[in-house]
Design a protein around this motif. Structure first.
Motif, short mmCIF file in Angstrom:
data_model
loop_
_atom_site.label_atom_id
_atom_site.label_comp_id
_atom_site.label_asym_id
_atom_site.label_seq_id
_atom_site.Cartn_x
_atom_site.Cartn_y
_atom_site.Cartn_z
N PHE A 403 39.30 84.98 39.30
CA PHE A 403 37.92 85.21 38.86
C PHE A 403 37.10 85.77 40.01
CE2 PHE A 403 36.23 81.40 40.91
CZ PHE A 403 37.34 80.56 40.96
N THR A 404 36.09 86.59 39.66
CA THR A 404 35.27 87.20 40.70
C THR A 404 34.29 86.17 41.24
OG1 THR A 404 33.83 88.02 38.94
CG2 THR A 404 35.45 89.55 39.83
N ARG A 405 33.76 86.41 42.44
CA ARG A 405 32.84 85.46 43.08
C ARG A 405 31.54 86.17 43.47
NH1 ARG A 405 37.78 83.67 43.64
NH2 ARG A 405 38.23 81.42 43.77
N PRO A 406 30.76 86.57 42.47
CA PRO A 406 29.50 87.28 42.76
C PRO A 406 28.48 86.37 43.45
CG PRO A 406 29.63 86.77 40.43
CD PRO A 406 30.96 86.40 41.02
N GLU A 407 27.54 86.98 44.11
CA GLU A 407 26.45 86.23 44.75
C GLU A 407 25.15 86.32 43.94
OE1 GLU A 407 26.50 88.08 48.71
OE2 GLU A 407 27.66 86.38 49.46
N GLY A 408 25.28 86.82 42.71
CA GLY A 408 24.09 86.93 41.86
C GLY A 408 24.47 87.52 40.51
N GLY A 409 23.46 88.04 39.80
CA GLY A 409 23.72 88.67 38.52
C GLY A 409 23.87 87.67 37.38
N MET A 410 24.57 88.07 36.35
CA MET A 410 24.65 87.24 35.15
C MET A 410 26.06 87.00 34.66
SD MET A 410 21.52 88.58 32.82
CE MET A 410 19.82 88.16 33.23
N SER A 411 27.07 87.63 35.28
CA SER A 411 28.40 87.48 34.68
C SER A 411 29.53 87.34 35.69
CB SER A 411 28.69 88.67 33.76
OG SER A 411 28.64 89.87 34.48
N LEU A 412 30.59 86.69 35.22
CA LEU A 412 31.86 86.52 35.94
C LEU A 412 32.94 87.25 35.16
CD1 LEU A 412 32.30 82.71 36.64
CD2 LEU A 412 31.68 84.51 38.26
N TRP A 413 33.96 87.72 35.87
CA TRP A 413 35.10 88.40 35.23
C TRP A 413 36.34 87.59 35.53
CZ3 TRP A 413 35.71 92.21 31.85
CH2 TRP A 413 36.87 93.01 31.83
N ILE A 414 37.02 87.19 34.49
CA ILE A 414 38.17 86.30 34.65
C ILE A 414 39.43 87.01 34.17
CG2 ILE A 414 39.20 84.13 33.80
CD1 ILE A 414 36.23 83.11 33.65
N GLU A 415 40.50 86.92 34.95
CA GLU A 415 41.79 87.48 34.51
C GLU A 415 42.81 86.37 34.39
OE1 GLU A 415 42.56 91.75 36.13
OE2 GLU A 415 41.15 90.80 37.52
N LEU A 416 43.38 86.24 33.20
CA LEU A 416 44.34 85.17 32.92
C LEU A 416 45.74 85.60 33.35
CD1 LEU A 416 43.07 84.23 29.34
CD2 LEU A 416 42.73 82.94 31.47
N PRO A 417 46.58 84.64 33.76
CA PRO A 417 47.96 85.00 34.10
C PRO A 417 48.80 85.18 32.83
CG PRO A 417 47.62 82.63 34.36
CD PRO A 417 46.30 83.21 33.95
N ALA A 418 49.89 85.99 32.92
CA ALA A 418 50.82 86.13 31.80
C ALA A 418 51.40 84.75 31.51
CB ALA A 418 51.92 87.11 32.19
N PRO A 419 51.78 84.43 30.28
CA PRO A 419 51.78 85.30 29.10
C PRO A 419 50.48 85.25 28.32
CG PRO A 419 52.78 83.21 28.54
CD PRO A 419 52.33 83.10 29.97
N LEU A 420 49.41 84.66 28.90
CA LEU A 420 48.17 84.51 28.13
C LEU A 420 47.53 85.86 27.82
CD1 LEU A 420 46.67 81.50 30.10
CD2 LEU A 420 47.31 81.49 27.67
N ARG A 421 47.03 85.99 26.61
CA ARG A 421 46.28 87.19 26.24
C ARG A 421 44.90 86.74 25.75
NH1 ARG A 421 49.41 91.68 25.92
NH2 ARG A 421 47.96 92.78 24.56
N THR A 422 43.87 87.52 26.14
CA THR A 422 42.50 87.11 25.86
C THR A 422 42.25 86.88 24.37
OG1 THR A 422 41.71 88.27 27.80
CG2 THR A 422 40.09 87.74 26.13
N ASP A 423 42.76 87.80 23.52
CA ASP A 423 42.43 87.69 22.10
C ASP A 423 42.86 86.35 21.50
OD1 ASP A 423 40.95 89.96 21.72
OD2 ASP A 423 42.68 91.23 21.30
N ALA A 424 44.03 85.87 21.91
CA ALA A 424 44.51 84.59 21.38
C ALA A 424 43.63 83.45 21.90
CB ALA A 424 45.96 84.38 21.79
N VAL A 425 43.28 83.50 23.18
CA VAL A 425 42.43 82.45 23.76
C VAL A 425 41.04 82.48 23.12
CG1 VAL A 425 41.30 81.68 25.90
CG2 VAL A 425 43.70 82.44 25.94
N LEU A 426 40.54 83.71 22.86
CA LEU A 426 39.22 83.85 22.24
C LEU A 426 39.20 83.24 20.85
CD1 LEU A 426 36.33 84.90 22.12
CD2 LEU A 426 37.21 87.18 21.58
N GLU A 427 40.27 83.48 20.09
CA GLU A 427 40.34 82.93 18.74
C GLU A 427 40.28 81.40 18.78
OE1 GLU A 427 43.58 84.65 16.50
OE2 GLU A 427 43.28 83.12 14.93
N ARG A 428 41.05 80.81 19.69
CA ARG A 428 41.04 79.34 19.81
C ARG A 428 39.68 78.84 20.33
NH1 ARG A 428 46.21 77.04 19.40
NH2 ARG A 428 47.87 78.61 19.52
N SER A 429 39.08 79.60 21.26
CA SER A 429 37.78 79.18 21.80
C SER A 429 36.72 79.17 20.72
CB SER A 429 37.33 80.13 22.92
OG SER A 429 38.21 80.05 24.01
#
Lengths: 495, 495
Positions: A403-429
């Motif tokens: 995950f990124t470590r910004p010093e301000g702003g409004m958002s973080l960017w997260i990258e999941l390790p394989a085999p996780l895919r965002t769409d599947a995690v998003l559906e469960r979330s």
């Protein structure tokens, strides 16, 4: 019969020759000079008369055919004005026959099912200083400027606000002597107007990858090549930028140097200087999207590209939307006079001018010192939210997640390790009541399938904590289902 | 090497085949699949592989060349990816090399030299009901909706205002069951968004001639054929409309049936019904620009096209700009759901959404009955201004001059007899401190050289009277100079 001696082709024009021919023929047909069902010269014949290539004429005819003016066969080179046909029978309009096809919108979660929404890059509405804004509105409408504010205004923006912004930018060393300012409906409209001015810029446009989806939408509307440049934790990848400039020569670059949306990445000072050197070398116009830089919660402020620029090729975009109120649509552009005058022409066509009540109210809000006070509180609250988000990342994300470590702003960017895919995690979330935007939303090529953006700026710390915990649960469940599938598959093969 | 078997051409797509080819090739080049300085297949070769006409391939290559991706010779059919070239030396950006050329702006009269301006179609600012608007703003910012108003909103518009407008339109018999509403930044943005949705509509667009210059600006930005339809004293010439529909099959018509800008002409009820029949027969989408109809000073109200329409192909545009405050940028569109959803997509790209403070304030202004009260006073004042303008026309214009006789709206259209030309009269009028817009401003072909528009809506009766008197003086002086020239010329020839 067509008298082509009247057609003056202009080699020095920015309008390509085939389009000059098409425009001229359109007028002839429109004026009935070719009769109601006349024929056009064969492509070979017209090419000979005009002393241009046959393919140039073919391209002109293709344009006319596309606009329904003529019909025929491109291959055979023979074309006729579209003949009169009898009126079709009366019917209720079928809109699908007139509206161009578009992609179906992405399925959204059911209304009311989401309790924690990390999906929107917007401020915390509960912290809006309502008494101050009330007082500003009262002063504007009680003041001598009230009638002027309600009356038709200028495409450049409300005069007193423009003077305030340009003076401030001069004092900060941002505005150069030849610079002007124009008010827009937030930064989104500034991007749209820039894309209109540069709709046919040579070489196309270089954009960050990942990029704010609203920016991708703007430029993919234009018929322009788009060159994606990767964004690292240290901001735009300058080696990749230079390679693209060498190979494809885009003349326009849009960059968000501070707390980029979606990654939160910030370009260090040395990289900013190098970026400007590169832009200067290749004659690239740089659009600096600078709507988050004032939302710095820790660390030292870094000068903007516009401040560092010595050659006058940076267009600075700013806005009150992120630092104050997104519902009041007031942003602005600072750029050389030549550029602002083109933007103002497009603005005039797009919507005449921006709303003046909000411009006047925000001017009072800024001048009275209330904006600075509000910004200070927002940054204090932001520091706490950011800290909560980092701690939650460490607590709830898998150890191999980045995950990124910004010093301000409004958002973080997260990258999941394989085999996780965002769409599947998003559906469960979403089933657990938490929403966010998947990484692919921020690319034109559907990439970043393991990444996602979490906007923490508008959420209270306990919401952030709970939201991350639930996303952590979704990830755990998804990993378990992967394990289960691994186990089941060989067993099936034995049957 | 290019593997064309991966390219699936789609005949049923609204994207022409040559553009599909160009898009696909752009991606291949962008991904480096053709090498840094590779060659494209000759047009003949690629045409054979894809089983399309050679000219289709030429048109695709022409697009790529225009965007600077490839270079070569259309005639010879041989093309190469643009090769790497060394970086040019550092320099200050010359904006004229990146900005597309535009027409120079028309010279405006010197600031401060104009005392009476008939040039702007806007309301009288001195009649703005400031106490009422102050009270509405106070209520909005004191009310429970204040935070929502200041927060990020919807591309469709502020919910409570949308509900109010749609309910009102339902009660008036304007909104049909499938209709939706979307808020825009005045009518200008509605026109711009419509032009974006229909930027490639088959057959182009039919517009009134003369037409509001902002409307001409919007549609001439798009690469669309524009078919001018004459406007008579009785509104749009329906015979001319039908002839154009038969010959050119435009699928879009923009019309201002009530108090058209610039002519003030109004389409009678019978013509409205006939227009709808014609539109139905030819499957034409009708955009009804209806921002003046509530400014009726005498005579009976006529139903709008949208009210009379039974087939659902009318898009209604309305606005608070003319009936209340142009400085608050709030207009709206009522149309079938399919159309509104496309407009909302374009709105989202253009500027996310309209300013919410003004939407909420105008909602209160309308709901409280203050808008109706203000409108009644505006119409009373308008009746007096209109009467003054008619009397002044008769008193100060040459007897052979023609002028329209609207029953409302904001403007009159005057046609001078030969040999008078508007530009000469305008120059003399400006010297006397009176400004207006010449007829040619309202056409794309520089016609209406003897006509001009006088906006009386925002001016006090004594200003209107004085302004006409001065224009009358300018005309007299211009006629005298014609006489003098007549006299001088033969005398000169005798020398």
């Amino acid at each position: 019969m067509l008298d082509v001696s009247q057609l003056q082709l202009d080699d020095s024009s920015t309008t390509p020759i085939y389009r000059q021919i098409a425009n001229w023929l359109t007028l002839r047909i429109q004026n009935g000079e070719l009769g109601m069902a006349g024929r056009l010269p064969a492509t070979r014949e017209l090419a000979g008369l005009l002393k241009v290539n046959r393919a140039t004429v073919s391209a002109a005819y293709a344009l006319l055919e596309e606009s329904g003016l003529i019909e025929g066969h491109v291959g055979r080179g023979s074309f006729a004005i579209r003949p009169i046909s009898p009126a079709p029978p009366a019917q209720t309009l079928d809109w699908s026959t007139v509206l161009p096809a578009t992609q179906p919108a992405e399925a959204a979660p059911a209304l009311g099912s989401i309790r924690i929404n990390f999906g929107s890059s917007r401020p915390n509405g509960q912290a809006f200083p309502l008494p101050a804004i009330r007082e500003c509105a009262r002063q504007v409408l009680d003041g001598p400027e009230a009638s002027e504010v309600l009356q038709l205004g200028s495409s450049y923006g409300y005069g007193p606000l423009r003077r305030y912004l340009l003076e401030g930018a001069g004092n900060e060393g941002i505005a150069r002597p030849n610079d002007e300012v124009m008010v827009t409906n937030g930064c989104q409209q500034a991007l749209d107007l820039v894309s209109r001015v540069f709709s046919s810029i040579s070489g196309g446009v270089a954009l960050e990858d990942p990029s704010y989806h609203g920016l991708l939408r703007v430029f993919s509307r234009q018929n322009l090549p788009i060159w994606p440049i990767p964004v690292t934790a240290e901001g735009l990848d300058l080696a990749a930028l230079e390679e693209t400039l060498v190979r494809h020569r885009p003349r326009l670059l849009v960059v968000t140097p501070s707390f980029q949306n979606p990654t939160g990445a910030t370009l260090p000072l040395s990289s900013r200087k190098r970026l400007l050197k590169i832009a200067e070398s290749y004659g690239v116009v740089v659009v600096e999207n600078d709507i988050y830089s004032q939302l710095r919660y820790t660390g030292e402020a870094i000068p903007s590209l516009k401040q560092l620029d010595a050659t006058g090729n940076v267009i600075l975009l700013r806005s009150y939307s992120k630092i104050a109120f997104p519902g009041l649509r007031v942003g602005w552009v600072i750029a050389p006079r030549e550029m602002i005058s083109r933007l103002a022409e497009e603005k005039h066509t797009a919507d005449l001018h921006s709303d003046q009540l909000s411009q006047a109210v925000l001017l009072r809000f800024a001048q009275s010192g209330e904006l600075a006070r509000h910004l200070e509180q927002t940054c204090q609250a932001g520091a706490e939210r950011l800290k909560t988000a980092f701690e939650a990342c460490q607590r709830y994300l898998p150890t191999r997640a980045k995950f990124t470590r910004p010093e301000g702003g409004m958002s973080l960017w997260i990258e999941l390790p394989a085999p996780l895919r965002t769409d599947a995690v998003l559906e469960r979330s979403r089933e657990l009541g938490v929403d966010f935007l998947p990484g692919r939303t921020f690319s034109l090529s559907n990439s970043h399938q393991r990444a996602f953006r979490l906007c923490f700026g508008g959420l209270a710390p306990d919401c952030i904590e709970t939201g991350f915990r639930l996303i952590g649960e979704a990830i755990t469940a998804e990993l378990a289902s992967h394990e289960a599938r691994k186990f089941v598959e060989p067993a099936m093969a034995l049957v």
